[in-house]
Structure formats: structure tokens, C-alpha cells
Design an enzyme around this catalytic site. Structure first.
Site, mmCIF file in Angstrom:
data_model
loop_
_atom_site.group_PDB
_atom_site.id
_atom_site.type_symbol
_atom_site.label_atom_id
_atom_site.label_comp_id
_atom_site.label_asym_id
_atom_site.label_seq_id
_atom_site.Cartn_x
_atom_site.Cartn_y
_atom_site.Cartn_z
ATOM 1 N N MET A 81 0.815 -1.209 0.000
ATOM 2 C CA MET A 81 0.000 0.000 0.000
ATOM 3 C C MET A 81 0.859 1.273 0.000
ATOM 4 O O MET A 81 2.051 1.235 0.295
ATOM 5 C CB MET A 81 -0.916 0.013 1.230
ATOM 6 N N HIS A 82 0.205 2.379 -0.347
ATOM 7 C CA HIS A 82 0.693 3.747 -0.111
ATOM 8 C C HIS A 82 1.805 4.240 -1.038
ATOM 9 O O HIS A 82 2.034 5.445 -1.123
ATOM 10 C CB HIS A 82 1.183 3.921 1.331
ATOM 11 N N ASP A 239 -2.831 -4.910 -0.112
ATOM 12 C CA ASP A 239 -2.400 -6.202 0.434
ATOM 13 C C ASP A 239 -3.210 -6.621 1.654
ATOM 14 O O ASP A 239 -3.569 -7.799 1.785
ATOM 15 C CB ASP A 239 -0.893 -6.209 0.734
#
Length: 498
Positions: A81-82, A239
Site C-alpha cells: 500500500m501507499h 495487500d
């Protein structure tokens, strides 16, 4: 036979799994890629490494599996992520991706909080933390304005790989929720947040559901992977969202505990009006119109690895943990707090550090090893309690990751959480969740829950021991006092850290 493929874009490697219509993992293959740390606290990767290694992984998967490419109906993704990927007008990468574990953005986080105040939690439902995407965009805006001025769109890691495979831009809601630019309940990019920082909404890609069809393979990609150009490609998810799908967390009250390097407690939520006020994360689920609340222990499995490497380097994990069930609950009055990398839930504190409290000359290595497991599990219990305080009943928790590999630890989780712990027969984590999104997208099942019934099978259940659970309830109260008692000391010790 018919198959789907799940692809997990991790921080260190891409993993591809080939799954049959019965939910059996027929074959899997991983390819690694480098992580770059050009400055202290920085963490970057070349997005093209993800794409190239994914193509290689798919090609080797097909060679190993020896299945006809016409039998592979679709594929989907899970991803770290991110991470910020900035693309120019012709789709070229403008700079290395800034990853979730990059910590350079503390000033930008404070800027977001100062500018938006309570509006941030009302819209994005999450605090401004260094790992999120918006602080990274603001860092580029401040330090590399010429780069941001060229950017046409930003993507997250799995979305870039999907773009390279299909030629189309999109981002699913579960990953978009981790950017701080999404109106999580409204399922739309927030003009209020973007406008506060002079960011055009055109920078944000099209939003889709995780099971939406986003295209088919480009001809050159199909040739390179050994798949057909007609292979369907579905959006995929973050995820943690895919991990939840792969663990069957697809209904009210369903909760999982994942212990890897970090630890995650995640619980399904169908109420969009929930606002944990920053105590926990609140994200969109990979299932359409659903959500999840999530708490994070930064150093869960990492605490155990650190302890072994520091104090029992020549022992295996199995040897270190052998016989810990003979040590009584509470480890003979020895208490460990797993704050060795700071903490996230319920204390978003980068300065707090871990401790052993109550050491005496009668304690052995086994006492210390058990206290480390207890401390990690107490930290995860704090997330469980926050979820319970929201009105949710948690009587069963699905355990995945390294914490599901040791029977004594599984029983400890049952006792500390005061809930039944379910271990799965076969655990593939986020990659399986991605494959399930593809299977559902292909129309094999009428819902993800129906897919979970076919793909996921429990292996064993651990029930709480009443005497142990009562002892742990008392010990947990002591554990909860340690943060407040040591916070000031750790702030003073921070000046001596190298």
C-alpha cells in the site's frame, strides 16, 4: 480445467500463484527486486523492476505449471500500500517510487493536520502518517516541484504493474483509501483535501471496485508471459484487503490476526459511518461497498526475530520456542512491550521504545522468549479491544502469518484475545485473495463469500483456557500501564540514540 492467477506485489518480491476452480494452489513462483535507501529514512524502488519481475514471474509460473494458456481465464493483484508512483503525459515514470516504509514526510504530516484539522478524520477517516501517499506527494511538491509539475497521474505499486500489463490507468477503493485523498465513505476523490494543497483532481486515476474488469493483456505482454491476449485482468486490492479476502474475512464480525514483521488485527465492517477518530485505520474493503477497521503493531514478528538474533543467534526459532508452554502465563512476572520500532495502535508514537519489566535472577531464556510472545499478543489485544468497544462482538479470530505456525502461540492468542483462534489448512495470504478476486470477476461464483467457502478450509481451532484467560486479563491491565509510565523516559533517552 480452468485457472486464475493471483499476483502479490510485495516490498521485496512479487509472488504469483496459479489457482484451480476448486481453490487449490497448483503452482507458485516468486521473483525478487531491490530496495534502495539513498538517504537515512528513505525507502524507494524502481517501478519498472516490479513490472519486469512480474512478467518474468508469470512466464516461469506458466512453464512450471505446464497448463494450457487458454485455461487461464483471468488474473488480479494484491499490492504493497501507499507507495507513490508519479507518471508523466506518456506514462513514463518521473522518479523512483516512494514506499510505505519511507519516513521522510513527518513535516508534511504536520502540515496536513494543521491545514485540515478534524476534516481529515471526517473525510479520509485516518490520521496523517508518514506511510500514506498524500504526505509523499506534498514532499515532492516542496522538494521536487519540477517533477510534480510534469505529473499527469499518480498510481500505487500494483496499479502501475497493471497499467504496464494492460495500458490502462485505474485504482481500486481499498488502495485509494490509503492515500488520504479519498472520501472513504463517499467512495470518491476528495476535492476538499486535494484543493487544500493545490493538487488537481486530474492527478487521481479512475476509481474502480477490486473485482472490476480493467482490460486484457497487451499483445507483447501476453507473448512475454506465455498467456493469451484475451486473459482478463481485474483491478485487485491493497495487500491487507486481499489478505482479508484470502482469510475469509467477508462478513460482519469476521476478524483476522496476521503476524508477520508487523502485526495486523483486521475486522470486517459494513457500517460506513464508523469513525475510529484515528485510533485505528478505517479503509474500504476489497468486497464492494464494505469496509474494515485495522490496528497495527509495528514490531510483531520483528520483535521475536530481534530477540532471537540478539540473544539466541545460534538457535532456530523452533528450538527457541520449544517448551515455552511449560512456562506459566505471565512468564514468572516478566513483561515485554514490543515498541522496539515505535508503535502504531493505539499509540501512534515514533519515539516510544520497548522494555522488559520485572526481570529477576530466576528468569531463563524460555521466560524471556515467552514474555516476547505475550507482549506482542498484548499489543494486538489492544486493537481487538478497540474493535469490541465499537460495539462489535469478537468470538473468533482467524490467525495467519508467522504467528499461526506455533501451537503454543496460537493457544496464547486464544487466551489473551479470549476468543477461538482458527488456523487455516492452506494459507497463501494476499496472493490467494487476489486470485479470489479474479475467480469472482470471471463469474465462477456469485459472491466473494461463496468463493471463500470453496477456497478456504479451516484446519484447527484453539479455544480459550478459562484459567489462563483470567490470568491474562489481569496481566493485560498491567501491560496497558507501561506505555504511560515509560513515555517520558523514552523521550529523554531519545537524545542518546545513535
Amino acid at each position: 480445467m480452468k485457472y486464475v492467477i493471483g499476483i502479490d506485489i510485495g516490498t521485496s518480491a512479487v509472488k504469483s500463484v496459479l489457482v484451480s476452480a476448486e481453490g487449490r494452489v497448483v503452482c507458485e513462483h516468486s521473483e525478487s527486486y531491490p530496495l534502495h535507501r539513498p538517504e537515512p529514512g528513505w525507502s524507494e524502488q524502481n517501478p519498472e523492476d516490479w513490472a519486469e519481475q512480474t512478467i518474468i514471474s508469470l512466464r516461469k509460473l506458466m512453464v512450471k505449471a505446464k497448463v494450457d494458456p487458454s485455461e487461464v481465464e483471468g488474473l488480479s493483484f494484491s499490492g504493497q500500500m501507499h507507495g507513490l508512483v508519479l507518471l508523466g503525459g506518456n506514462g513514463q515514470v518521473l522518479r523512483p517510487a516512494i514506499l510505505w516504509n519511507d519516513t521522510r514526510t513527518t513535516p508534511q504530516c504536520r502540515k496536513i493536520e494543521d491545514k485540515l484539522g478534524s476534516q481529515l478524520l471526517d473525510i479520509a477517516r485516518n490520521r496523517a502518517l508518514e506511510g500514506f501517499t498524500l504526505p509523499k506527494i506534498l514532499w515532492v511538491q516542496e522538494h521536487e516541484p519540477e517533477i510534480l509539475s510534469q505529473a499527469e497521474v499518480f498510481l500505487l505499486p500494483k496499479d502501475y504493474v497493471r497499467y504496464r500489463l494492460t495500458g490502462s490507468f485505474a485504482m481500486d477503493y481499498s488502495d485509494a483509501a490509503g492515500t488520504l485523498l479519498l472520501d472513504v465513505a463517499g467512495k470518491a476523490w476528495s476535492s476538499e483535501i486535494a484543493g487544500a494543497f493545490d493538487l488537481p483532481l486530474s492527478l487521481c486515476p479512475q476509481l474502480v471496485d477490486s473485482s472490476d474488469l480493467t482490460g486484457t493483456l497487451l499483445p507483447e505482454v501476453a507473448e512475454a508471459t506465455g498467456l493469451l491476449p484475451s486473459t482478463k485482468v481485474f483491478a485487485g486490492g491493497a495487500d491487507n484487503a486481499c489478505g482479508a479476502i484470502g482469510a475469509g474475512i467477508l462478513g460482519e464480525g469476521k476478524t483476522m490476526c496476521s503476524i508477520g514483521t508487523s502485526g495486523v488485527v483486521l475486522s470486517y465492517e459494513n457500517r460506513k459511518d464508523i469513525n475510529p477518530q484515528g485510533k485505528m485505520h478505517f479503509f474500504n474493503h476489497g468486497e464492494k461497498d464494505a469496509f474494515y477497521v485495522m490496528g497495527v503493531t509495528l514490531a510483531a514478528g520483528h520483535s521475536l526475530s530481534w530477540f532471537k538474533d540478539t540473544f539466541a543467534k545460534d538457535m532456530s526459532f523452533d528450538s527457541l520456542l520449544e517448551g515455552i508452554e511449560s512456562v506459566p502465563a505471565g512468564s514468572g512476572g516478566l513483561l515485554f512491550t514490543p515498541y522496539i520500532s515505535g508503535e502504531r495502535t493505539p499509540h501512534p508514537d515514533a519515539n516510544i521504545r520497548g522494555s522488559f519489566i520485572g526481570m529477576d535472577s530466576g528468569h531463563t531464556l524460555k521466560h524471556f522468549a515467552r514474555s516476547v510472545l505475550e507482549g506482542i499478543t498484548f499489543s494486538l489485544r489492544e486493537s481487538i479491544d478497540i474493535i469490541r468497544q465499537s460495539g462489535k462482538e469478537i468470538t473468533e479470530v482467524t490467525a495467519i502469518g508467522g504467528g499461526a505456525q506455533n501451537e503454543a502461540w496460537l493457544q496464547m492468542q486464544a487466551d489473551i484475545f479470549n476468543a477461538e483462534i482458527v488456523k487455516l489448512e492452506s494459507e497463501q495470504g494476499p496472493a490467494l485473495g487476489a486470485a479470489m478476486l479474479a475467480a469472482y470477476g470471471c463469474g465462477w461464483f456469485t459472491s466473494l463469500a461463496q468463493c471463500a467457502e470453496a477456497f478456504i478450509r479451516p484446519a484447527k481451532t484453539y479455544a480459550p483456557n478459562r484459567e489462563q484467560a483470567d490470568a491474562y486479563t489481569e496481566l493485560f491491565e498491567i501491560y496497558q500501564n507501561v506505555y504511560g509510565q515509560t513515555r517520558g523516559l523514552n523521550e529523554r533517552l531519545a537524545a542518546f540514540r545513535q
